[in-house]
Design an enzyme around this catalytic site. Structure first.
Site, PDB file in Angstrom:
ATOM      1  N   TYR A  39       5.164  -7.129 -15.503  1.00  0.00           N
ATOM      2  CA  TYR A  39       4.411  -6.167 -14.693  1.00  0.00           C
ATOM      3  C   TYR A  39       3.801  -5.137 -15.649  1.00  0.00           C
ATOM      4  CZ  TYR A  39       6.937  -7.736 -10.425  1.00  0.00           C
ATOM      5  OH  TYR A  39       7.475  -8.450  -9.367  1.00  0.00           O
TER       6      TYR A  39
ATOM      7  N   ARG B 180       2.390  -6.876   1.593  1.00  0.00           N
ATOM      8  CA  ARG B 180       1.511  -6.347   0.535  1.00  0.00           C
ATOM      9  C   ARG B 180       0.616  -5.212   1.043  1.00  0.00           C
ATOM     10  NH1 ARG B 180       2.199  -9.689  -3.725  1.00  0.00           N
ATOM     11  NH2 ARG B 180       3.562 -11.417  -3.217  1.00  0.00           N
ATOM     12  N   GLY B 181       1.045  -4.526   2.082  1.00  0.00           N
ATOM     13  CA  GLY B 181       0.273  -3.402   2.624  1.00  0.00           C
ATOM     14  C   GLY B 181      -0.456  -3.775   3.900  1.00  0.00           C
TER      15      GLY B 181
HETATM   16  N1  LIG Z   1      10.062 -12.102  -6.714  1.00  0.00           N
HETATM   17  C1  LIG Z   1       8.768 -12.148  -6.496  1.00  0.00           C
HETATM   18  O1  LIG Z   1       8.158 -13.217  -6.582  1.00  0.00           O
HETATM   19  C2  LIG Z   1       8.024 -10.902  -6.152  1.00  0.00           C
HETATM   20  C3  LIG Z   1       6.674 -10.984  -5.798  1.00  0.00           C
HETATM   21  C4  LIG Z   1       6.015  -9.808  -5.461  1.00  0.00           C
HETATM   22  C5  LIG Z   1       6.686  -8.597  -5.463  1.00  0.00           C
HETATM   23  N2  LIG Z   1       7.997  -8.531  -5.827  1.00  0.00           N
HETATM   24  C6  LIG Z   1       8.717  -7.253  -5.865  1.00  0.00           C
HETATM   25  O2  LIG Z   1       8.768  -6.699  -4.559  1.00  0.00           O
HETATM   26  C7  LIG Z   1       8.203  -5.386  -4.567  1.00  0.00           C
HETATM   27  C8  LIG Z   1       7.532  -5.101  -3.240  1.00  0.00           C
HETATM   28  O3  LIG Z   1       6.498  -6.056  -3.023  1.00  0.00           O
HETATM   29  P1  LIG Z   1       5.022  -5.670  -2.698  1.00  0.00           P
HETATM   30  O4  LIG Z   1       4.701  -4.379  -3.362  1.00  0.00           O
HETATM   31  O5  LIG Z   1       4.166  -6.811  -3.000  1.00  0.00           O
HETATM   32  O6  LIG Z   1       5.013  -5.596  -1.149  1.00  0.00           O
HETATM   33  P2  LIG Z   1       5.003  -4.543   0.002  1.00  0.00           P
HETATM   34  O7  LIG Z   1       6.094  -3.546  -0.122  1.00  0.00           O
HETATM   35  O8  LIG Z   1       4.915  -5.394   1.202  1.00  0.00           O
HETATM   36  O9  LIG Z   1       3.582  -3.832  -0.122  1.00  0.00           O
HETATM   37  C9  LIG Z   1       3.355  -2.739  -0.945  1.00  0.00           C
HETATM   38  C10 LIG Z   1       2.001  -2.161  -0.622  1.00  0.00           C
HETATM   39  O10 LIG Z   1       2.051  -1.630   0.701  1.00  0.00           O
HETATM   40  C11 LIG Z   1       1.319  -0.427   0.779  1.00  0.00           C
HETATM   41  N3  LIG Z   1       2.026   0.536   1.635  1.00  0.00           N
HETATM   42  C12 LIG Z   1       1.518   1.163   2.718  1.00  0.00           C
HETATM   43  N4  LIG Z   1       2.433   1.945   3.296  1.00  0.00           N
HETATM   44  C13 LIG Z   1       3.545   1.852   2.580  1.00  0.00           C
HETATM   45  C14 LIG Z   1       4.822   2.439   2.680  1.00  0.00           C
HETATM   46  N5  LIG Z   1       5.137   3.307   3.637  1.00  0.00           N
HETATM   47  N6  LIG Z   1       5.743   2.122   1.777  1.00  0.00           N
HETATM   48  C15 LIG Z   1       5.457   1.238   0.776  1.00  0.00           C
HETATM   49  N7  LIG Z   1       4.242   0.654   0.620  1.00  0.00           N
HETATM   50  C16 LIG Z   1       3.296   0.956   1.524  1.00  0.00           C
HETATM   51  C17 LIG Z   1       1.181   0.064  -0.643  1.00  0.00           C
HETATM   52  O11 LIG Z   1      -0.208   0.196  -0.877  1.00  0.00           O
HETATM   53  P3  LIG Z   1      -0.865   1.606  -1.090  1.00  0.00           P
HETATM   54  O12 LIG Z   1      -0.065   2.292  -2.133  1.00  0.00           O
HETATM   55  O13 LIG Z   1      -2.212   1.253  -1.533  1.00  0.00           O
HETATM   56  O14 LIG Z   1      -0.808   2.242   0.265  1.00  0.00           O
HETATM   57  C18 LIG Z   1       1.665  -1.026  -1.550  1.00  0.00           C
HETATM   58  O15 LIG Z   1       0.652  -1.432  -2.429  1.00  0.00           O
HETATM   59  C19 LIG Z   1       7.290  -5.363  -5.782  1.00  0.00           C
HETATM   60  O16 LIG Z   1       7.057  -4.067  -6.250  1.00  0.00           O
HETATM   61  C20 LIG Z   1       8.059  -6.213  -6.756  1.00  0.00           C
HETATM   62  O17 LIG Z   1       9.054  -5.422  -7.388  1.00  0.00           O
HETATM   63  C21 LIG Z   1       8.663  -9.677  -6.145  1.00  0.00           C
END
Ligand SMILES: NC(=O)c1ccc[n+]([C@@H]2O[C@H](COP(=O)([O-])OP(=O)(O)OC[C@H]3O[C@@H](n4cnc5c(N)ncnc54)[C@H](OP(=O)(O)O)[C@@H]3O)[C@@H](O)[C@H]2O)c1
Length: 336
Positions: A56, A208-209
């Site tokens: 990352y 993812r948001g």
């Molecule tokens: N193992 C794997 O294959 C894998 C794959 C992907 C991710 N991950 C891990 O899982 C974590 C979370 O996944 P993700 O970031 O893709 O998914 P997520 O939590 O579903 O989505 C995050 C996005 O949601 C938006 N958002 C809007 N309101 C929010 C709120 N109240 N709280 C948090 N986010 C909000 C944010 O965008 P804005 O900031 O633009 O509003 C952020 O970019 C990653 O950071 C990573 O550590 C693991």
């Protein structure tokens, strides 16, 4: 902060984990200062589980976590690190490396970047088709015995891989996408984990948001934002998915909570063995996400939420086709 224990052998962590990926990568330009402030605010609020990957931001995300942990007792945080992704200078994906020598090398670099002498949970980001999972997990198990890793995790693995990995060393948790829009794990993967005492760290809880209530079809995406080529965010799929979000908004408003809080609370309600990771990049989004921990959804609330976003309702796959093809978790589910 409430806590949950990952699997039968894993660590006890905050009921909500912080996924740090978007602070350094994949969601367009990142605001490093706000990312650091968000990490510190999360730790202050009692969040202990921090998830990262060495790829990352090509190590930048680990350096950010190092800065956030500076001056705090190391055992205040449970740091989960993914490794094994190969990327070029521009961040393009080149493949995977789960060879034992790679495990040792990746870990050595990670420990230097984190400025610590152990990682709490270490996991291969995707099973490497060229290397039996037993070999990769065996190499991580060597690092557990050496004290440089505390727990073995898995990521996006199917039932057979989970079983094979668990036969080599206890697995604390499987990290995998799970949300109202991505319920694929419920058929086989979740029961397998439960039978083997493997916990779940759920990512993409807000899809993812998309499922956050803050997305709109007019949102401009920066170059390099994963969502620019994610099927659920494109064309007619996006319109259909946003209609589901509006249905969820109606239910959430009736409960006096936000859409994001409803989506997170739903995942929390699916079992004490599941810890949602939220990808908050700002203190504002973090505060919203933390508000979900105390939400108690009753049976009728859950029925209303699932009526708004029924299983299988998502339009589009969770990854573009080439990346879907790399997912062991999807391959095994399809094979039956
Ligand atoms: N193992 C794997 O294959 C894998 C794959 C992907 C991710 N991950 C891990 O899982 C974590 C979370 O996944 P993700 O970031 O893709 O998914 P997520 O939590 O579903 O989505 C995050 C996005 O949601 C938006 N958002 C809007 N309101 C929010 C709120 N109240 N709280 C948090 N986010 C909000 C944010 O965008 P804005 O900031 O633009 O509003 C952020 O970019 C990653 O950071 C990573 O550590 C693991």
């Amino acid at each position: 902060m409430q806590t949950r224990t990952l699997g039968t052998t894993g660590p006890t962590v905050s009921a909500l984990g912080l996924g740090c990926m978007g602070m350094s990568d994949l969601y367009g330009p990142a605001d490093e200062a706000e990312g650091l402030a968000t990490l510190r605010a999360a730790l202050d609020a009692g969040v202990t589980l921090l998830d990262t990957g060495d790829f990352y931001g090509m190590g930048a995300n680990e350096l950010l976590i190092r800065a956030a942990l500076k001056g705090r007792p190391r055992d205040n945080a449970v740091v989960s690190v993914k490794f094994g992704a190969l990327r070029d200078y521009s961040g393009n994906w080149l493949g995977l490396d789960g060879r034992p020598a790679a495990v040792k090398t990746f870990l050595a670099y990670t420990l230097r970047r984190l400025g610590t002498d152990y990682v709490d949970i270490y996991r291969l980001t995707r099973p490497d088709p060229a290397v039996p999972i037993e070999e990769t997990v065996g190499a991580i198990a060597d690092e557990v015995r050496a004290g440089r890793v505390r727990h073995v995790g898995l990521s996006e693995s199917g039932p057979e891989t989970i079983r094979r990995a668990s036969s080599v060393h206890p697995v604390s948790d499987l990290q995998i996408e799970y949300s109202l829009l991505s319920r694929g794990i419920e058929a086989k993967i979740l029961p397998t984990c439960r039978a083997l005492g493997v916990g779940i760290t759920a990512y993409g809880v807000l899809s993812r948001g998309l499922l956050s209530g803050h997305w709109s079809k007019d949102r401009a995406l920066a170059p390099g934002d994963f969502r620019g080529h994610a099927p659920r965010f494109s064309g007619p799929n996006l319109e259909r998915n946003l209609a589901l979000v509006e249905a969820l908004r109606g239910v959430a408003e009736g409960l006096g909570i936000t859409v994001a809080q409803a989506a997170i609370a739903w995942v929390l309600s699916r079992g004490d063995d599941i810890v949602p990771l939220v990808g908050a990049r700002t203190r504002e989004r973090l505060a919203e996400a933390l508000g979900a921990v105390d939400v108690r959804l009753g049976r009728d609330d859950l029925l209303r939420i699932e009526a708004a976003v029924p299983p299988g309702a998502a339009a589009g796959e969770r990854y573009p086709a080439p990346q879907m093809g790399m997912l062991d978790s999807e391959r095994e589910a399809a094979a039956g």
